[in-house]
Every structure is written in structure tokens, then in C-alpha cells.
Design a protein around this motif. Sequence first.
Motif, PDB file in Angstrom:
ATOM      1  N   GLU A 267      -6.214  -6.296   8.254  1.00  7.32           N
ATOM      2  CA  GLU A 267      -6.574  -6.377   6.843  1.00  7.32           C
ATOM      3  C   GLU A 267      -5.356  -6.323   5.925  1.00  7.32           C
ATOM      4  OE1 GLU A 267      -6.408  -3.922   3.876  1.00  7.32           O
ATOM      5  OE2 GLU A 267      -8.011  -2.570   4.585  1.00  7.32           O
ATOM      6  N   VAL A 268      -5.375  -7.139   4.871  1.00 10.67           N
ATOM      7  CA  VAL A 268      -4.444  -7.004   3.746  1.00 10.67           C
ATOM      8  C   VAL A 268      -5.302  -7.237   2.507  1.00 10.67           C
ATOM      9  CG1 VAL A 268      -2.417  -7.919   2.548  1.00 10.67           C
ATOM     10  CG2 VAL A 268      -2.434  -7.812   5.049  1.00 10.67           C
ATOM     11  N   THR A 269      -5.528  -6.199   1.715  1.00 10.13           N
ATOM     12  CA  THR A 269      -6.521  -6.278   0.634  1.00 10.13           C
ATOM     13  C   THR A 269      -5.899  -6.525  -0.738  1.00 10.13           C
ATOM     14  OG1 THR A 269      -8.033  -4.828   1.841  1.00 10.13           O
ATOM     15  CG2 THR A 269      -8.378  -4.985  -0.530  1.00 10.13           C
ATOM     16  N   PHE A 270      -4.786  -5.836  -1.019  1.00  6.20           N
ATOM     17  CA  PHE A 270      -4.213  -5.864  -2.368  1.00  6.20           C
ATOM     18  C   PHE A 270      -2.809  -6.482  -2.372  1.00  6.20           C
ATOM     19  CE2 PHE A 270      -7.140  -2.142  -2.697  1.00  6.20           C
ATOM     20  CZ  PHE A 270      -7.912  -2.589  -3.766  1.00  6.20           C
ATOM     21  N   PRO A 271      -2.338  -6.944  -3.548  1.00  5.82           N
ATOM     22  CA  PRO A 271      -0.942  -7.395  -3.650  1.00  5.82           C
ATOM     23  C   PRO A 271       0.010  -6.202  -3.702  1.00  5.82           C
ATOM     24  CG  PRO A 271      -2.037  -7.603  -5.786  1.00  5.82           C
ATOM     25  CD  PRO A 271      -3.079  -7.127  -4.814  1.00  5.82           C
ATOM     26  N   ASN A 272       1.297  -6.488  -3.549  1.00  4.13           N
ATOM     27  CA  ASN A 272       2.294  -5.408  -3.479  1.00  4.13           C
ATOM     28  C   ASN A 272       2.288  -4.500  -4.706  1.00  4.13           C
ATOM     29  OD1 ASN A 272       3.208  -5.885  -0.920  1.00  4.13           O
ATOM     30  ND2 ASN A 272       4.815  -7.321  -1.574  1.00  4.13           N
ATOM     31  N   ARG A 273       2.058  -5.068  -5.891  1.00  4.98           N
ATOM     32  CA  ARG A 273       2.130  -4.228  -7.090  1.00  4.98           C
ATOM     33  C   ARG A 273       1.003  -3.186  -7.150  1.00  4.98           C
ATOM     34  NH1 ARG A 273      -1.723  -6.507 -10.787  1.00  4.98           N
ATOM     35  NH2 ARG A 273      -1.957  -8.751 -10.462  1.00  4.98           N
ATOM     36  N   MET A 274      -0.003  -3.278  -6.304  1.00  2.74           N
ATOM     37  CA  MET A 274      -1.111  -2.325  -6.322  1.00  2.74           C
ATOM     38  C   MET A 274      -1.039  -1.343  -5.147  1.00  2.74           C
ATOM     39  SD  MET A 274      -4.032  -4.965  -7.615  1.00  2.74           S
ATOM     40  CE  MET A 274      -5.213  -3.822  -8.256  1.00  2.74           C
ATOM     41  N   LYS A 275       0.202  -0.928  -4.844  1.00  3.83           N
ATOM     42  CA  LYS A 275       0.410  -0.052  -3.681  1.00  3.83           C
ATOM     43  C   LYS A 275      -0.359   1.271  -3.794  1.00  3.83           C
ATOM     44  CE  LYS A 275       4.013   2.329  -1.099  1.00  3.83           C
ATOM     45  NZ  LYS A 275       5.427   2.664  -0.997  1.00  3.83           N
ATOM     46  N   GLU A 276      -0.312   1.874  -4.990  1.00  7.55           N
ATOM     47  CA  GLU A 276      -0.978   3.175  -5.148  1.00  7.55           C
ATOM     48  C   GLU A 276      -2.472   3.079  -4.879  1.00  7.55           C
ATOM     49  OE1 GLU A 276      -0.473   5.537  -8.759  1.00  7.55           O
ATOM     50  OE2 GLU A 276       1.679   5.257  -8.437  1.00  7.55           O
ATOM     51  N   LEU A 277      -3.089   2.041  -5.440  1.00  5.54           N
ATOM     52  CA  LEU A 277      -4.527   1.852  -5.251  1.00  5.54           C
ATOM     53  C   LEU A 277      -4.834   1.569  -3.786  1.00  5.54           C
ATOM     54  CD1 LEU A 277      -7.298   1.667  -6.680  1.00  5.54           C
ATOM     55  CD2 LEU A 277      -6.925  -0.803  -6.857  1.00  5.54           C
ATOM     56  N   ALA A 278      -3.962   0.787  -3.136  1.00  4.83           N
ATOM     57  CA  ALA A 278      -4.162   0.470  -1.715  1.00  4.83           C
ATOM     58  C   ALA A 278      -4.178   1.766  -0.894  1.00  4.83           C
ATOM     59  CB  ALA A 278      -3.059  -0.470  -1.225  1.00  4.83           C
ATOM     60  N   ILE A 279      -3.201   2.620  -1.120  1.00  8.53           N
ATOM     61  CA  ILE A 279      -3.124   3.857  -0.331  1.00  8.53           C
ATOM     62  C   ILE A 279      -4.303   4.776  -0.658  1.00  8.53           C
ATOM     63  CG2 ILE A 279      -1.773   5.978  -0.012  1.00  8.53           C
ATOM     64  CD1 ILE A 279       0.722   4.167  -0.090  1.00  8.53           C
ATOM     65  N   LYS A 280      -4.630   4.870  -1.949  1.00  3.63           N
ATOM     66  CA  LYS A 280      -5.725   5.751  -2.371  1.00  3.63           C
ATOM     67  C   LYS A 280      -7.058   5.309  -1.749  1.00  3.63           C
ATOM     68  CE  LYS A 280      -7.553   7.892  -6.494  1.00  3.63           C
ATOM     69  NZ  LYS A 280      -7.722   7.810  -7.925  1.00  3.63           N
ATOM     70  N   THR A 281      -7.271   3.994  -1.636  1.00  6.14           N
ATOM     71  CA  THR A 281      -8.570   3.500  -1.148  1.00  6.14           C
ATOM     72  C   THR A 281      -8.546   3.195   0.351  1.00  6.14           C
ATOM     73  OG1 THR A 281      -7.951   1.251  -1.795  1.00  6.14           O
ATOM     74  CG2 THR A 281      -9.246   2.526  -3.384  1.00  6.14           C
ATOM     75  N   GLY A 282      -7.398   3.411   1.016  1.00  7.20           N
ATOM     76  CA  GLY A 282      -7.330   3.152   2.457  1.00  7.20           C
ATOM     77  C   GLY A 282      -7.270   1.681   2.780  1.00  7.20           C
ATOM     78  N   HIS A 283      -6.336   0.995   2.146  1.00  6.33           N
ATOM     79  CA  HIS A 283      -6.142  -0.436   2.415  1.00  6.33           C
ATOM     80  C   HIS A 283      -4.645  -0.729   2.539  1.00  6.33           C
ATOM     81  CE1 HIS A 283     -10.275  -1.764   2.029  1.00  6.33           C
ATOM     82  NE2 HIS A 283     -10.408  -1.111   0.886  1.00  6.33           N
ATOM     83  N   LEU A 284      -4.326  -1.990   2.876  1.00  6.35           N
ATOM     84  CA  LEU A 284      -2.927  -2.409   2.990  1.00  6.35           C
ATOM     85  C   LEU A 284      -2.612  -3.476   1.948  1.00  6.35           C
ATOM     86  CD1 LEU A 284      -2.676  -2.781   6.892  1.00  6.35           C
ATOM     87  CD2 LEU A 284      -1.900  -0.831   5.503  1.00  6.35           C
TER      88      LEU A 284
END
Length: 259
Positions: A187-204
Motif C-alpha cells: 500500500e501507498v496511500t498518501f503523497p510525501n507532504r502528508m507524512k504526519e497523517l500517513a503515520i497517524k492513520t497507519g498508512h504509507l
Amino acid sequence: MKIKVLGCSGSELPDFHPPAFLIDEGILLDAGTVTAALDEDSQSRITHIFITHPHLDHIRSIPSLADNMLVKNWKHKIVIIGIKEVLKSLKENLLNNSIWPDFTAIPDSKEPVLRLKAIETGKRYNINGYSIIAEKVKHSVPAVGYIIKDSKGKSLLYTGDTGPSSDLWKRVNSEMKNTAIDGAIIEVTFPNRMKELAIKTGHLNPALFFDELKKLKRLPQKIFITHPKPQFSKIIIPELRSLKIKQITMLKEGKTYNI
Ligand SMILES: [Zn+2]
Ligand SMILES: [Zn+2]
């Protein structure tokens, strides 16, 4: 091994549907999009569904699939496989006689349309000639990825939804001692600029995905990307390309891939 992509998106929009992968003909990995993508004959050949976690975008075709089977009076039953926390959530929150009828007791509890089979992480199970192991990943709810090997020795990894994690990658390394895994759906859900949201929601995002790959002793022969938010795919795809990993493919819904 054939992998038919029924859905591979991290959001739903026209032409973008939640994840489900049909392995050869009988085994499904997740069930986000099944009944809207497969004809009745193909639906009737499904025997097992491996669920990674209970989020709605990974389970939401189970009710309509069960309903179709009952209407058709198909003889065969479907076994839904997952860790016990996932099955408990399915039973309490979906097949609970409120949101949807409990198809684990319909038409009767002896011969129900759906059976639930709990598995443990790290243990090998042989199902329909496939060897399958579940291992923990890091998401916002209990979740696993799967390593599947067929009788010809082809191997597939499916991460489901995950943020940065370690158990699944360690399991791949120990399972694949001398060879690389043939295919990996990651899985790769978000773009690089959304790193915080990715980590908070359990995504890459692409950068976190790159860090995860470094945890593998050998890169998979083929890497398939699933679960991108279509709203950001114009950013995510170039970010993935800039990693210069030649075996990366963006999965496309409706297509079949071979490993
Ligand atoms: Zn999820
Ligand atoms: Zn998801």
C-alpha cells in the motif's frame, strides 16, 4: 499465480474502488469490491476470503456476496479467514442482524452461507493447495498482511493497510531465505507532504514505502502499488517514479497480473 484486481483504491470515486484481489479463481484477498466487479459465475467460484482488517473499504462486498449466494441457492459455501479480532468485529459490527443479516447462521447454522475461520499470526495454513501465513502490520485497528505460496512455488505478499511496521517484513525475510518474493502488493496511500497523517492513520507515502523496502533482504521481483487516494495520484505516481525502482507497477482495476 494470477492476480485479478477488482479494486485497488484508497477512496471510492467513479472508476476507483476499494481493494479486493482475486488469486487464480477461488481465493480473495480482502473484499472491498467483489459483487460489482465479478459476474455471478465468477462469484460462485470463490471459496475463501482472506481479510486483512475490518475497515469497511476491505469488507464491504461480503454482505452482497452472501446475499447473491443465497438467492442463487449455490451449493458451495465461503470461508472467511482472519485473525480473531477481525472476525469478532465482522460478527459484531456487520453480520449482526442489524446492519445486515447474520449469514453465518443462514439458511441455518449447520450449513451457513458464510463460515468464519480464525487463524493465528506466524502460523502456516494449507488451503486449496496454497500455503498461507498471516503476520501483523501497523494500522489503526488490528491488521495483518499475508504471504501466499502456490503449488508451483510462486510467492505473493499482500500488506493490506499498513504504516511503518516490522513484523511482516521480518516474516518475509525468514520465509524467503534464499530467493526474493515473486510479487508484493504494497500500500501507498498518501503523497510525501502528508507524512504526519500517513503515520497517524497507519498508512504509507512514497518515502515511508521506500524505508519499508529497506527492511527486506531482497527486493520482490515485482512490486504492485495498491490503495493510493485517487485525489493525489498525480503527485504519488511521480514521487514513486523518482525512487527509481524499476519493478514498481501501479495496479489498475480490472487488469490481471501474473507472477
Ligand atoms: Zn484500513
Ligand atoms: Zn483501506
